[in-house]
Scaffold this active site. Structure first.
Site, short mmCIF file in Angstrom:
data_model
loop_
_atom_site.label_atom_id
_atom_site.label_comp_id
_atom_site.label_asym_id
_atom_site.label_seq_id
_atom_site.Cartn_x
_atom_site.Cartn_y
_atom_site.Cartn_z
N ARG A 196 -10.61 -11.31 1.67
CA ARG A 196 -11.45 -12.37 1.10
C ARG A 196 -10.75 -13.72 1.15
O ARG A 196 -11.39 -14.77 1.18
CB ARG A 196 -11.86 -11.99 -0.32
CG ARG A 196 -10.74 -11.90 -1.32
CD ARG A 196 -11.07 -11.04 -2.52
NE ARG A 196 -11.06 -9.62 -2.19
CZ ARG A 196 -11.34 -8.65 -3.06
NH1 ARG A 196 -11.66 -8.96 -4.31
NH2 ARG A 196 -11.32 -7.40 -2.68
N LYS A 228 0.83 -1.19 0.00
CA LYS A 228 0.00 0.00 0.00
C LYS A 228 0.88 1.26 0.00
O LYS A 228 2.05 1.21 0.41
CB LYS A 228 -0.89 0.04 1.26
CG LYS A 228 -1.96 -1.02 1.32
CD LYS A 228 -2.71 -0.91 2.64
CE LYS A 228 -3.82 -1.95 2.73
NZ LYS A 228 -4.93 -1.65 1.83
#
Length: 494
Positions: free
Chosen positions: A347, A273
């Protein structure tokens, strides 16, 4: 902080501060004796327009009663207050009292029409508990704690006492659950590790008589949780799979399962990130925190319902052994996953947790996760994104969101979006590109939830705040407690 319900009249209340909700400029009949004791100051202030007519306006002053001035806070309310307005009113009262210098306060409920005493005590209590929260764990000079120590609710009818008591209990439980989730969320990643989260879950379980279990990496390996473990392997912190079982309902009743994403820090992994704002990725365990907060609340309330909590927790870090874009892993369900972006890790841990949850034979499964930035683009920071494979479940959750004020908005879960998750090298890709990013993330999870009734709450935009008010919010604990309470009430009627 002590709360009580007093069956009395405003002029007899014993408190440093009286909170008096009033609609318009007319003095309520019930305040006539108090006004007389205060030499007509309340009626004079109302007539003069000192209290603005806009709902939520406040005016703090003192009444000349005897030898001691009595502090009062007048609060402008609508003639008829609905549930949403009562929550705003509660926030106003909480800010005035918690931010003030009174040690004790009495809140007169007689001036509020449209909602019952239970709804009012619930809303005000929850707001006061939340407003009183301070994060002090790492401050050498903590912010001063609120002076407010005693709050009494004044009701005029005996028939309101039981209703008010029930509302008070609900407000306390939800407030405590919210603050517990906030405290966990606000802890830095070097303190709130997967091991710490598991320890806190076990402590909570012991205190309230809840069954707890923690699976280690070796246990997950045996179960074939290759997807979850692929996220954890880049970190020195060992992953955990936490389960909680609250049995308040009939032994034969199937449980409601809550599954919370517990990434205690998310660097993005190899798909690193940007550095700006990365500190806020300590909040990526907001789903896990909300599950634990909800369990605390339902245990305090003793709700007659069975609930299972499943929390997959680990860090997502870059390392020489971390998963790489293009890697293929095998999930517990047997489905293979091509990892196109290691920053779509939530996920990957949830899909194995959702498969594992089936062992409890749940009636309903609800997962909650700070899953996608795309949900923030879609809904901002106001509503959580709601996905469901069952319309009745979606309607129940939306009703609970409306009742609690913990807003949610239903999003599409159509098979059309599954096309974006196709992979040339595995059964499914873990991302579907930029378009409809929150939707495709939910569609990914839907592939692992076909055997039961399921809903997904994307809380990326609601689990914490940035900027000057930076901090965890504790959402969606209020929504989940309301949902569980409604389910328990329905079962009790059958």
């Amino acid at each position: 902080m002590e709360f009580s319900i007093n069956l009395t009249s405003p002029e007899k209340a014993q408190a440093d501060c009286l909170v008096l909700p009033i609609a318009g400029k007319k003095l309520p009949t019930a305040l006539a004796k108090l006004d007389e004791a205060g030499q007509g100051w309340i009626s004079a202030l109302l007539a003069s327009g000192e209290l603005a007519e806009k709902s939520g306006s406040t005016l703090a002053t003192h009444l000349p009663i005897g030898n001691k001035p009595q502090k009062i806070v007048l609060v402008q309310v609508d003639k008829d207050v609905n549930a949403a307005a009562s929550r705003k009113l509660a926030d106003t009262i909480a800010k005035v009292l918690v931010g003030g210098k009174s040690i004790s306060a009495a809140v007169w409920l007689g001036g509020i029409r449209g909602v019952d005493a239970g709804a009012l005590t619930h809303a005000i209590t929850q707001s006061i508990v939340a407003e009183s929260y301070r994060f002090t764990a790492f401050k050498s000079e903590p912010d001063p704690a609120p002076l407010l120590a005693q709050i009494a609710y004044i009701v005029a009818k005996k028939s309101d006492v039981d209703t008010a008591e029930a509302g008070l209990a609900r407000g306390l439980a939800v407030g405590h659950g919210v603050n517990f989730a906030r405290e966990l969320g606000n802890l830095p990643g070097n303190a709130c590790t997967p091991t710490y989260l598991a320890d806190e879950a076990v402590k909570l379980a012991r205190h309230y008589g809840i069954k707890a279990d923690v699976l280690e990496a070796a246990d997950m390996e045996k179960l074939g949780m290759g997807s979850l473990l692929s996220v954890a392997k880049g970190s020195v912190q060992p992953p955990k799979l936490i389960t909680l079982e609250y049995r308040g309902g009939a032994k034969s009743a199937k449980p409601i399962a809550l599954v919370g994403k517990g990434i205690t820090f998310d660097s993005g992994g190899i798909s690193l990130k940007p550095g700006e704002g990365m500190d806020e990725m300590k909040y990526d365990m907001g789903g896990a925190a909300a599950v634990l907060g909800t369990f605390r609340a339902l245990a305090e309330l003793g709700l007659p319902i069975n609930v299972v909590g499943v929390i997959p927790t680990c860090e997502n870090m870059p390392a020489g052994n971390a998963s790489k874009p293009g890697d293929v892993v095998k999930s517990m369900s047997g489905q293979t996953i091509e990892i196109l972006n290691t920053d779509a890790e939530g996920r990957l841990i949830l899909c194995d947790a959702l498969t594992y949850t089936a062992k409890f034979e749940p009636e309903v499964v609800i997962d909650l996760a700070t899953l996608t930035g795309a949900c923030i683009i879609a809904l901002g920071h106001v509503a959580s994104g709601l996905y469901a494979n069952n319309d009745a479940l979606a309607d129940e959750l939306l009703a609970a969101a409306d009742e609690s004020g913990d807003k949610a908005w239903r999003m599409p879960l159509w098979d059309d979006y599954q096309e974006q998750l196709k992979s040339n090298f595995a059964d499914v890709a873990n991302i579907g590109g930029r378009p409809a990013g929150s939707v495709t993330a939910a569609c990914f999870l839907a592939r692992f939830t076909k055997d039961y009734t399921w809903a997904h709450l994307d809380i990326a935009g609601t689990a914490w705040k940035s900027g000057a008010a930076k901090g965890a919010t504790g959402r969606p604990v209020p929504l989940l407690v309301e949902y569980l309470a409604q389910r328990a009430a329905k079962k009790a009627k059958k």
